[in-house]
Design a protein around this motif. Structure first.
Motif, PDB file in Angstrom:
ATOM      1  N   VAL A 107       0.838  -1.206   0.000  1.00  0.00           N
ATOM      2  CA  VAL A 107       0.000   0.000   0.000  1.00  0.00           C
ATOM      3  C   VAL A 107       0.873   1.255   0.000  1.00  0.00           C
ATOM      4  O   VAL A 107       0.594   2.218  -0.726  1.00  0.00           O
ATOM      5  CB  VAL A 107      -0.978  -0.005   1.196  1.00  0.00           C
ATOM      6  CG1 VAL A 107      -1.658   1.334   1.374  1.00  0.00           C
ATOM      7  CG2 VAL A 107      -2.006  -1.109   1.027  1.00  0.00           C
ATOM      8  N   GLU A 108       1.937   1.234   0.773  1.00  0.00           N
ATOM      9  CA  GLU A 108       2.836   2.390   0.821  1.00  0.00           C
ATOM     10  C   GLU A 108       3.460   2.674  -0.543  1.00  0.00           C
ATOM     11  O   GLU A 108       3.530   3.833  -0.979  1.00  0.00           O
ATOM     12  CB  GLU A 108       3.930   2.128   1.861  1.00  0.00           C
ATOM     13  CG  GLU A 108       4.748   3.337   2.199  1.00  0.00           C
ATOM     14  CD  GLU A 108       5.735   3.046   3.317  1.00  0.00           C
ATOM     15  OE1 GLU A 108       6.915   3.407   3.127  1.00  0.00           O
ATOM     16  OE2 GLU A 108       5.337   2.470   4.336  1.00  0.00           O
ATOM     17  N   GLU A 109       3.892   1.636  -1.243  1.00  0.00           N
ATOM     18  CA  GLU A 109       4.471   1.807  -2.585  1.00  0.00           C
ATOM     19  C   GLU A 109       3.445   2.396  -3.552  1.00  0.00           C
ATOM     20  O   GLU A 109       3.764   3.281  -4.341  1.00  0.00           O
ATOM     21  CB  GLU A 109       4.995   0.477  -3.140  1.00  0.00           C
ATOM     22  CG  GLU A 109       6.326   0.066  -2.609  1.00  0.00           C
ATOM     23  CD  GLU A 109       7.446   1.050  -2.898  1.00  0.00           C
ATOM     24  OE1 GLU A 109       7.484   1.637  -3.991  1.00  0.00           O
ATOM     25  OE2 GLU A 109       8.292   1.225  -2.016  1.00  0.00           O
ATOM     26  N   LEU A 110       2.226   1.884  -3.492  1.00  0.00           N
ATOM     27  CA  LEU A 110       1.187   2.396  -4.391  1.00  0.00           C
ATOM     28  C   LEU A 110       0.866   3.861  -4.095  1.00  0.00           C
ATOM     29  O   LEU A 110       0.660   4.655  -5.018  1.00  0.00           O
ATOM     30  CB  LEU A 110      -0.077   1.549  -4.294  1.00  0.00           C
ATOM     31  CG  LEU A 110       0.032   0.160  -4.922  1.00  0.00           C
ATOM     32  CD1 LEU A 110      -1.191  -0.676  -4.574  1.00  0.00           C
ATOM     33  CD2 LEU A 110       0.208   0.259  -6.421  1.00  0.00           C
ATOM     34  N   LEU A 111       0.833   4.223  -2.829  1.00  0.00           N
ATOM     35  CA  LEU A 111       0.540   5.609  -2.475  1.00  0.00           C
ATOM     36  C   LEU A 111       1.701   6.533  -2.854  1.00  0.00           C
ATOM     37  O   LEU A 111       1.479   7.680  -3.243  1.00  0.00           O
ATOM     38  CB  LEU A 111       0.225   5.721  -0.984  1.00  0.00           C
ATOM     39  CG  LEU A 111      -1.054   5.011  -0.528  1.00  0.00           C
ATOM     40  CD1 LEU A 111      -1.197   5.095   0.977  1.00  0.00           C
ATOM     41  CD2 LEU A 111      -2.281   5.565  -1.225  1.00  0.00           C
ATOM     42  N   VAL A 117       2.336  -1.029 -12.340  1.00  0.00           N
ATOM     43  CA  VAL A 117       2.117  -2.391 -12.796  1.00  0.00           C
ATOM     44  C   VAL A 117       2.386  -3.296 -11.598  1.00  0.00           C
ATOM     45  O   VAL A 117       3.318  -3.049 -10.818  1.00  0.00           O
ATOM     46  CB  VAL A 117       3.078  -2.721 -13.963  1.00  0.00           C
ATOM     47  CG1 VAL A 117       2.905  -4.154 -14.415  1.00  0.00           C
ATOM     48  CG2 VAL A 117       2.872  -1.748 -15.102  1.00  0.00           C
ATOM     49  N   MET A 118       1.569  -4.346 -11.443  1.00  0.00           N
ATOM     50  CA  MET A 118       1.706  -5.207 -10.276  1.00  0.00           C
ATOM     51  C   MET A 118       3.114  -5.789 -10.142  1.00  0.00           C
ATOM     52  O   MET A 118       3.660  -5.843  -9.045  1.00  0.00           O
ATOM     53  CB  MET A 118       0.670  -6.334 -10.332  1.00  0.00           C
ATOM     54  CG  MET A 118       0.751  -7.255  -9.138  1.00  0.00           C
ATOM     55  SD  MET A 118       0.539  -6.381  -7.595  1.00  0.00           S
ATOM     56  CE  MET A 118      -1.064  -6.922  -7.169  1.00  0.00           C
ATOM     57  N   LYS A 123       8.091  -6.228  -7.130  1.00  0.00           N
ATOM     58  CA  LYS A 123       9.559  -6.179  -7.139  1.00  0.00           C
ATOM     59  C   LYS A 123      10.080  -5.147  -6.146  1.00  0.00           C
ATOM     60  O   LYS A 123      11.007  -5.426  -5.386  1.00  0.00           O
ATOM     61  CB  LYS A 123      10.076  -5.869  -8.540  1.00  0.00           C
ATOM     62  CG  LYS A 123      11.605  -5.827  -8.598  1.00  0.00           C
ATOM     63  CD  LYS A 123      12.120  -5.742  -9.992  1.00  0.00           C
ATOM     64  CE  LYS A 123      13.605  -5.663 -10.122  1.00  0.00           C
ATOM     65  NZ  LYS A 123      14.436  -5.728  -8.968  1.00  0.00           N
ATOM     66  N   LYS A 124       9.483  -3.954  -6.133  1.00  0.00           N
ATOM     67  CA  LYS A 124       9.925  -2.911  -5.200  1.00  0.00           C
ATOM     68  C   LYS A 124       9.724  -3.344  -3.757  1.00  0.00           C
ATOM     69  O   LYS A 124      10.578  -3.123  -2.900  1.00  0.00           O
ATOM     70  CB  LYS A 124       9.180  -1.603  -5.461  1.00  0.00           C
ATOM     71  CG  LYS A 124       9.727  -0.798  -6.593  1.00  0.00           C
ATOM     72  CD  LYS A 124       9.064   0.548  -6.655  1.00  0.00           C
ATOM     73  CE  LYS A 124      10.090   1.571  -7.077  1.00  0.00           C
ATOM     74  NZ  LYS A 124       9.613   2.929  -7.004  1.00  0.00           N
ATOM     75  N   VAL A 125       8.562  -3.954  -3.477  1.00  0.00           N
ATOM     76  CA  VAL A 125       8.281  -4.406  -2.114  1.00  0.00           C
ATOM     77  C   VAL A 125       9.247  -5.516  -1.720  1.00  0.00           C
ATOM     78  O   VAL A 125       9.774  -5.528  -0.598  1.00  0.00           O
ATOM     79  CB  VAL A 125       6.806  -4.861  -1.981  1.00  0.00           C
ATOM     80  CG1 VAL A 125       6.582  -5.603  -0.679  1.00  0.00           C
ATOM     81  CG2 VAL A 125       5.884  -3.655  -2.068  1.00  0.00           C
TER      82      VAL A 125
END
Length: 141
Positions: A107-111, A117-118, A123-125
């Motif tokens: 959620v933090e990455e998306l915000l 892209v999923m 990958k980032k998470v």
């Protein structure tokens, strides 16, 4: 939309995205949908800066665009979406409560990044979790 809402949106845009995005966003809040050429002229930003600011707003789904009857594109911003930034901590806390550290990080990455892209989000998470496990900052989810 009240002046207080515009001011709050302006402060949120400034805090999260910087001065240029705030300038463009506040201009759109005050004037409504506008074509790029008016945004550049009235805000005093360069064409490149205005395009980048609009890209940031579009990436975070705070603004949209539509084709005008005359055939040019108009950009607009949604005050209610900007005000949702105030709820970001609650979204992160809820994700952590329901899904643990992994959910919190997703959620933090998306915000932070807006639309993703999923595979890029995962990958980032995964990279952040690997880094945090090495540092001992988070426990296993």
């Amino acid at each position: 939309m009240t002046q207080a809402e515009i001011k709050l949106c302006s402060l949120l845009l400034q805090e999260h995205f910087g001065e240029i995005v705030d300038t463009v966003g506040t201009y759109l809040l005050r004037t409504g949908s506008q074509p790029l050429r008016f945004i550049v002229k009235d805000t005093g930003t360069s064409l490149d800066q205005a395009k980048k600011a609009l890209c940031v707003l579009l990436q975070h789904n705070l603004a949209d665009f539509q084709l005008n009857k005359r055939g040019f594109v108009e950009y607009g911003i949604h005050c209610t979406r900007v005000l949702r930034i105030l709820r970001y901590p609650r979204y992160i806390y809820t994700a952590k409560t329901l899904y643990g550290d992994t959910g919190e990080l997703i959620v933090e990455e998306l915000l932070l990044n807006g639309k993703m892209v999923m595979s890029a989000a995962v990958k980032k998470v995964a990279d952040r979790m690997t880094e945090n496990f090495k540092d001992g900052k988070i426990g296993r989810a």
